[in-house]
Structures are given as C-alpha cells and as structure tokens.
Design an enzyme around this catalytic site. Structure first.
Site, PDB file in Angstrom:
ATOM      1  N   GLN A  61      -6.888  -4.795   8.428  1.00  0.00           N
ATOM      2  CA  GLN A  61      -6.245  -3.744   9.222  1.00  0.00           C
ATOM      3  C   GLN A  61      -4.919  -4.316   9.733  1.00  0.00           C
ATOM      4  O   GLN A  61      -4.779  -5.543   9.874  1.00  0.00           O
ATOM      5  CB  GLN A  61      -7.180  -3.401  10.397  1.00  0.00           C
ATOM      6  CG  GLN A  61      -6.675  -2.365  11.347  1.00  0.00           C
ATOM      7  CD  GLN A  61      -6.450  -1.034  10.668  1.00  0.00           C
ATOM      8  OE1 GLN A  61      -5.457  -0.895   9.920  1.00  0.00           O
ATOM      9  NE2 GLN A  61      -7.312  -0.080  10.891  1.00  0.00           N
TER      10      GLN A  61
ATOM     11  N   TYR B 258     -11.166  -6.416   9.930  1.00  0.00           N
ATOM     12  CA  TYR B 258     -10.498  -6.044  11.175  1.00  0.00           C
ATOM     13  C   TYR B 258     -10.362  -7.248  12.103  1.00  0.00           C
ATOM     14  O   TYR B 258     -11.333  -7.602  12.793  1.00  0.00           O
ATOM     15  CB  TYR B 258     -11.304  -4.918  11.859  1.00  0.00           C
ATOM     16  CG  TYR B 258     -11.448  -3.730  10.935  1.00  0.00           C
ATOM     17  CD1 TYR B 258     -10.568  -2.664  10.995  1.00  0.00           C
ATOM     18  CD2 TYR B 258     -12.426  -3.724   9.927  1.00  0.00           C
ATOM     19  CE1 TYR B 258     -10.658  -1.610  10.088  1.00  0.00           C
ATOM     20  CE2 TYR B 258     -12.519  -2.678   9.018  1.00  0.00           C
ATOM     21  CZ  TYR B 258     -11.628  -1.629   9.107  1.00  0.00           C
ATOM     22  OH  TYR B 258     -11.705  -0.593   8.213  1.00  0.00           O
TER      23      TYR B 258
ATOM     24  N   ALA C  11     -19.528   0.804   3.655  1.00  0.00           N
ATOM     25  CA  ALA C  11     -18.792   0.293   2.491  1.00  0.00           C
ATOM     26  C   ALA C  11     -19.678  -0.627   1.652  1.00  0.00           C
ATOM     27  O   ALA C  11     -19.615  -0.618   0.417  1.00  0.00           O
ATOM     28  CB  ALA C  11     -17.536  -0.439   2.962  1.00  0.00           C
TER      29      ALA C  11
ATOM     30  N   THR D 150      -4.038   4.674  -1.328  1.00  0.00           N
ATOM     31  CA  THR D 150      -5.086   5.178  -0.432  1.00  0.00           C
ATOM     32  C   THR D 150      -5.776   6.408  -1.024  1.00  0.00           C
ATOM     33  O   THR D 150      -5.274   7.053  -1.953  1.00  0.00           O
ATOM     34  CB  THR D 150      -4.513   5.558   0.942  1.00  0.00           C
ATOM     35  OG1 THR D 150      -3.610   6.644   0.764  1.00  0.00           O
ATOM     36  CG2 THR D 150      -3.814   4.402   1.611  1.00  0.00           C
TER      37      THR D 150
ATOM     38  N   HIS E 297     -13.547  -3.677  14.187  1.00  0.00           N
ATOM     39  CA  HIS E 297     -13.496  -2.255  13.858  1.00  0.00           C
ATOM     40  C   HIS E 297     -13.786  -1.455  15.131  1.00  0.00           C
ATOM     41  O   HIS E 297     -14.632  -1.846  15.929  1.00  0.00           O
ATOM     42  CB  HIS E 297     -14.537  -1.958  12.765  1.00  0.00           C
ATOM     43  CG  HIS E 297     -14.534  -0.528  12.327  1.00  0.00           C
ATOM     44  ND1 HIS E 297     -15.512   0.362  12.687  1.00  0.00           N
ATOM     45  CD2 HIS E 297     -13.648   0.167  11.577  1.00  0.00           C
ATOM     46  CE1 HIS E 297     -15.242   1.552  12.153  1.00  0.00           C
ATOM     47  NE2 HIS E 297     -14.113   1.455  11.469  1.00  0.00           N
TER      48      HIS E 297
ATOM     49  N   GLU F 112       0.862  -1.188   0.000  1.00  0.00           N
ATOM     50  CA  GLU F 112       0.000   0.000   0.000  1.00  0.00           C
ATOM     51  C   GLU F 112       0.892   1.229   0.000  1.00  0.00           C
ATOM     52  O   GLU F 112       1.886   1.276   0.720  1.00  0.00           O
ATOM     53  CB  GLU F 112      -0.885   0.026   1.258  1.00  0.00           C
ATOM     54  CG  GLU F 112      -1.757   1.281   1.309  1.00  0.00           C
ATOM     55  CD  GLU F 112      -2.497   1.472   2.627  1.00  0.00           C
ATOM     56  OE1 GLU F 112      -3.538   0.818   2.816  1.00  0.00           O
ATOM     57  OE2 GLU F 112      -2.023   2.268   3.470  1.00  0.00           O
TER      58      GLU F 112
ATOM     59  N   LYS G 132       8.017   4.006   2.210  1.00  0.00           N
ATOM     60  CA  LYS G 132       9.433   3.887   2.585  1.00  0.00           C
ATOM     61  C   LYS G 132      10.046   2.715   1.831  1.00  0.00           C
ATOM     62  O   LYS G 132       9.800   1.553   2.165  1.00  0.00           O
ATOM     63  CB  LYS G 132       9.558   3.645   4.096  1.00  0.00           C
ATOM     64  CG  LYS G 132       9.197   4.867   4.920  1.00  0.00           C
ATOM     65  CD  LYS G 132       9.341   4.550   6.389  1.00  0.00           C
ATOM     66  CE  LYS G 132       8.910   5.737   7.230  1.00  0.00           C
ATOM     67  NZ  LYS G 132       8.582   5.356   8.598  1.00  0.00           N
TER      68      LYS G 132
HETATM   69  P1  FAD Z   1     -17.566  -0.528   6.867  1.00  0.00           P
HETATM   70  O1  FAD Z   1     -17.410  -1.874   6.302  1.00  0.00           O
HETATM   71  O2  FAD Z   1     -18.665   0.339   6.343  1.00  0.00           O
HETATM   72  O3  FAD Z   1     -17.764  -0.682   8.459  1.00  0.00           O
HETATM   73  C1  FAD Z   1     -17.668   0.476   9.297  1.00  0.00           C
HETATM   74  C2  FAD Z   1     -18.337   0.183  10.636  1.00  0.00           C
HETATM   75  O4  FAD Z   1     -19.750   0.092  10.439  1.00  0.00           O
HETATM   76  C3  FAD Z   1     -17.921  -1.134  11.280  1.00  0.00           C
HETATM   77  O5  FAD Z   1     -17.926  -0.955  12.666  1.00  0.00           O
HETATM   78  C4  FAD Z   1     -19.038  -2.109  10.877  1.00  0.00           C
HETATM   79  O6  FAD Z   1     -19.205  -3.160  11.799  1.00  0.00           O
HETATM   80  C5  FAD Z   1     -20.238  -1.165  10.883  1.00  0.00           C
HETATM   81  N1  FAD Z   1     -21.318  -1.540   9.953  1.00  0.00           N
HETATM   82  C6  FAD Z   1     -21.187  -1.955   8.666  1.00  0.00           C
HETATM   83  N2  FAD Z   1     -22.415  -2.150   8.115  1.00  0.00           N
HETATM   84  C7  FAD Z   1     -23.332  -1.830   9.057  1.00  0.00           C
HETATM   85  C8  FAD Z   1     -24.756  -1.821   9.119  1.00  0.00           C
HETATM   86  N3  FAD Z   1     -25.498  -2.185   8.064  1.00  0.00           N
HETATM   87  N4  FAD Z   1     -25.379  -1.419  10.270  1.00  0.00           N
HETATM   88  C9  FAD Z   1     -24.626  -1.058  11.360  1.00  0.00           C
HETATM   89  N5  FAD Z   1     -23.275  -1.054  11.378  1.00  0.00           N
HETATM   90  C10 FAD Z   1     -22.634  -1.442  10.249  1.00  0.00           C
HETATM   91  N6  FAD Z   1      -9.621   5.189   5.093  1.00  0.00           N
HETATM   92  C11 FAD Z   1      -9.563   6.215   4.207  1.00  0.00           C
HETATM   93  O7  FAD Z   1     -10.156   7.282   4.444  1.00  0.00           O
HETATM   94  N7  FAD Z   1      -8.852   6.111   3.036  1.00  0.00           N
HETATM   95  C12 FAD Z   1      -8.201   4.964   2.706  1.00  0.00           C
HETATM   96  O8  FAD Z   1      -7.579   4.892   1.641  1.00  0.00           O
HETATM   97  C13 FAD Z   1      -8.252   3.849   3.609  1.00  0.00           C
HETATM   98  N8  FAD Z   1      -7.639   2.673   3.326  1.00  0.00           N
HETATM   99  C14 FAD Z   1      -7.796   1.600   4.160  1.00  0.00           C
HETATM  100  C15 FAD Z   1      -7.237   0.352   3.810  1.00  0.00           C
HETATM  101  C16 FAD Z   1      -7.393  -0.755   4.632  1.00  0.00           C
HETATM  102  C17 FAD Z   1      -6.815  -2.087   4.223  1.00  0.00           C
HETATM  103  C18 FAD Z   1      -8.102  -0.634   5.867  1.00  0.00           C
HETATM  104  C19 FAD Z   1      -8.264  -1.809   6.792  1.00  0.00           C
HETATM  105  C20 FAD Z   1      -8.657   0.599   6.233  1.00  0.00           C
HETATM  106  C21 FAD Z   1      -8.519   1.718   5.383  1.00  0.00           C
HETATM  107  N9  FAD Z   1      -9.085   2.959   5.703  1.00  0.00           N
HETATM  108  C22 FAD Z   1      -8.994   4.008   4.827  1.00  0.00           C
HETATM  109  C23 FAD Z   1      -9.763   3.155   6.983  1.00  0.00           C
HETATM  110  C24 FAD Z   1     -11.260   2.830   6.913  1.00  0.00           C
HETATM  111  O9  FAD Z   1     -11.900   3.685   5.985  1.00  0.00           O
HETATM  112  C25 FAD Z   1     -11.837   3.016   8.297  1.00  0.00           C
HETATM  113  O10 FAD Z   1     -11.359   2.006   9.153  1.00  0.00           O
HETATM  114  C26 FAD Z   1     -13.337   3.120   8.383  1.00  0.00           C
HETATM  115  O11 FAD Z   1     -13.642   3.574   9.702  1.00  0.00           O
HETATM  116  C27 FAD Z   1     -14.092   1.803   8.138  1.00  0.00           C
HETATM  117  O12 FAD Z   1     -14.076   1.458   6.821  1.00  0.00           O
HETATM  118  P2  FAD Z   1     -14.742   0.078   6.298  1.00  0.00           P
HETATM  119  O13 FAD Z   1     -14.725   0.134   4.841  1.00  0.00           O
HETATM  120  O14 FAD Z   1     -14.162  -1.067   6.999  1.00  0.00           O
HETATM  121  O15 FAD Z   1     -16.254   0.330   6.829  1.00  0.00           O
END
Ligand code: FAD
Length: 279
Positions: free
Chosen positions: A172, A141, A121, A42, A145, A11, A268
């Site tokens: 994560q 995660y 997402a 990202t 999360h 990444e 890096k």
């Molecule tokens: P989701 O899958 O939407 O989940 C978020 C939270 O909502 C979780 O607690 C989940 O349990 C909960 N949830 C999901 N669906 C529901 C539902 N229907 N009802 C109630 N709760 C629900 N962030 C950036 O801004 N830019 C990046 O480029 C970036 N890259 C990343 C790359 C990786 C590999 C990882 C692991 C994280 C990255 N992040 C990035 C951070 C990420 O956007 C955050 O961790 C964010 O808070 C959660 O994203 P997610 O897509 O996992 O969310």
C-alpha cells in the site's frame, strides 16, 4: 550499495470512458520508454471498467512486450468468472496476477459482499495455485490493513497468504519510509522472504488527501502535511513539491537497497516521467 538491483514498476487503471481508451495506450507507450520491469493494471468490480483490465494487460504484454500484472479480486470474481478470466490471460500471454480481496463496489449489497465465493485474497491464491500456472503477487500494508484489529494479526494473515503461493508483494502507499523499514524487519523476522515492492504515490494535488490517501489508511507525516498547507492552493507548485517528496522517498528507499519501487502513476505521464528522470 545494491541500488542497481532495485526494480521499477508502474500501476495504471482502466479509464472510465470508452473514448479515453486510446489515451491509455499512448500513456503505456510512453511508460515503456521509462524501461519498467513490469506494469500492473487495477481491476474495479462493477461499472464500465470491469473487464477492461484484460484488454489493457494484453496490450502491455503483447504489443509492448513488458511483463504485465493483472489485478484480480475476490469481490469481482466467482469461480466461474475467474476460470474464464484466467483462460483469457493465458491466451494473451499474461502470466502474472495480483490476487486481492478487493474494494467493495458501491453497487454491491452487504449480502452480496458477505457471500462472495472467495473470501480472502489467500483463498484466490489457493485456487490459482491449484488450477493455473500463473505467477501470483499479493498486497501488503506497512501501516496495517484498515480492517485488521492489529498489525500482528494482519502480518499473521499475510504470512498465510504468502505460504499459500504468493511470490512477491506490493505495498500500500506510504509516506514515511520508517513504517516501511519497520514492516520489512518484522516480516523478514517471520520468515517472509519474497521480494517486496514499495508502493509510492506522488501527492500532486491537495485533493488527493481527502480521497485516495484517506481511503488507503496511510498516515500523512507532518512534512507532507506542511507542503500541502504551503503549496496546496497553487496547482503547479503543489505538483512540483509532490514530485520532490516522492523523489526523496524513492532515493532513500534505493539507498536502503529495497527490492522494488512501484509507482502509482494515476495514469499521469508527465509526473511519472519527471520522477523517473530524478531517480
Ligand atoms: P486480504 O489479504 O484478503 O486481507 C484483507 C483483510 O482481511 C486484512 O485485514 C487481513 O488482515 C484480513 N484477513 C486475511 N485473512 C484472514 C483470515 N483468514 N481471517 C481473518 N482475517 C483475515 N482493490 C481493488 O478493488 N482493485 C484493485 O485493482 C486493487 N489494487 C490494489 C493494489 C495494491 C498494491 C494494494 C495494496 C491494494 C489494492 N486494492 C485494490 C485494494 C485492496 O483490494 C483492499 O485494500 C482490500 O481491502 C484488501 O485486499 P487484500 O488483498 O490485501 O486482502
């Protein structure tokens, strides 16, 4: 041992300043020499870096001919933005995205955050499945999360996201492989069968604990905390100790036959190269 089947990926992130762009292209050329299966970039909503992701993934795909993954976020995109972004990706030959909820930028008000068009997402995934042919990855995660009330609820929503059309997952960062193995067992038991790429963050400065790691919600095992206590004040020793820690984590994961190792390179090259030479 199915070690040879473990994929390797990196990444990177877009630089803050325009003048640092050329450095990213040199970094990418060097990463190519490590033969990754893909490189992801990202996306940060708000600020000067928004929009740079496309430029970088285009370079990875077109110039370097490596599979590129563009991160896209609910926080960063309205439906209209997303449609435009997908067209630009298609034009650049980029066929793969990591669909994320996204971190809330400082510039975004509570109201803007609450009223985002794509909420989770999984909503992005459904839109992309309906309107594009893009391949879609998602985040997961091993230690849950940080907003999820429990690991069970987080895993239930992860299953919904995968069922909506995610074909691989990137984790994560984690520093204790036992969390990852337990997580894998749980999701496989729930019928989530897609490949899971293990996210490895090399801790090469003590400062990373207060920033990147604390934001990630990942726990720091005693062994890593002890390394930081011993070497934290010495830059080069800390870098070496952090590399050794990441290498031993990766070796163990490969011995367990994981699908993929995804290194958070933090842009890096020296550290990334040293890790790759030892695995
Ligand atoms: P989701 O899958 O939407 O989940 C978020 C939270 O909502 C979780 O607690 C989940 O349990 C909960 N949830 C999901 N669906 C529901 C539902 N229907 N009802 C109630 N709760 C629900 N962030 C950036 O801004 N830019 C990046 O480029 C970036 N890259 C990343 C790359 C990786 C590999 C990882 C692991 C994280 C990255 N992040 C990035 C951070 C990420 O956007 C955050 O961790 C964010 O808070 C959660 O994203 P997610 O897509 O996992 O969310």
């Amino acid at each position: 041992m199915p070690q040879s089947q473990t994929s390797l990926s990196f990444e990177i992130f877009p630089p803050k300043k325009e003048e640092e762009f050329e450095n990213v292209f040199s970094l990418l050329r060097e990463l190519k020499s490590l033969h990754p299966d893909f490189i992801s970039c990202t996306y940060g909503a708000g600020g000067s870096r928004a929009g740079k992701t496309i430029e970088i993934v285009s370079f990875i795909q077109k110039e370097l001919q490596i599979d590129a993954i563009a991160h896209i976020t609910c926080v960063g995109f309205t439906r209209e933005d997303l449609a435009r972004n997908c067209d630009a990706l298609m034009e650049a030959g980029v066929k793969h995205v990591l669909a994320l909820r996204g971190d809330r930028p400082q510039s975004m008000s509570d109201e803007q955050f609450r009223n985002r068009e794509f909420f989770y997402a999984a909503d992005l995934v459904r839109y992309l499945k309906e309107h594009t042919d893009l391949q879609i990855s998602g985040a997961c995660y091993p230690e849950k999360h940080f907003e999820a009330p429990s690991l069970e609820s987080d895993l239930r929503h992860l299953k919904e996201k995968v069922d909506a059309g995610v074909t691989s997952l990137i984790t994560q960062m984690f520093f204790d492989n036992t969390y990852f193995y337990r997580f894998l067992e749980q999701i496989r038991g729930m019928g989530i069968t897609v490949p899971v790429h293990a996210g490895i963050m090399p801790i090469t400065t003590a400062g990373q604990l207060g920033t990147t790691v604390s934001l990630s919600g990942s726990s720091v095992p005693k062994k890593l905390a002890d390394l930081i206590a011993v070497y934290g004040d010495n830059k080069e020793d800390m870098r070496k100790a952090g590399i050794d820690y990441a290498v031993s984590q990766i070796r163990d994961l490969k011995e367990h036959g994981v699908d993929g190792i995804h290194i958070y390179s933090m842009n890096k090259i020296k550290t990334t190269r040293e890790i790759c030479s030892q695995i």
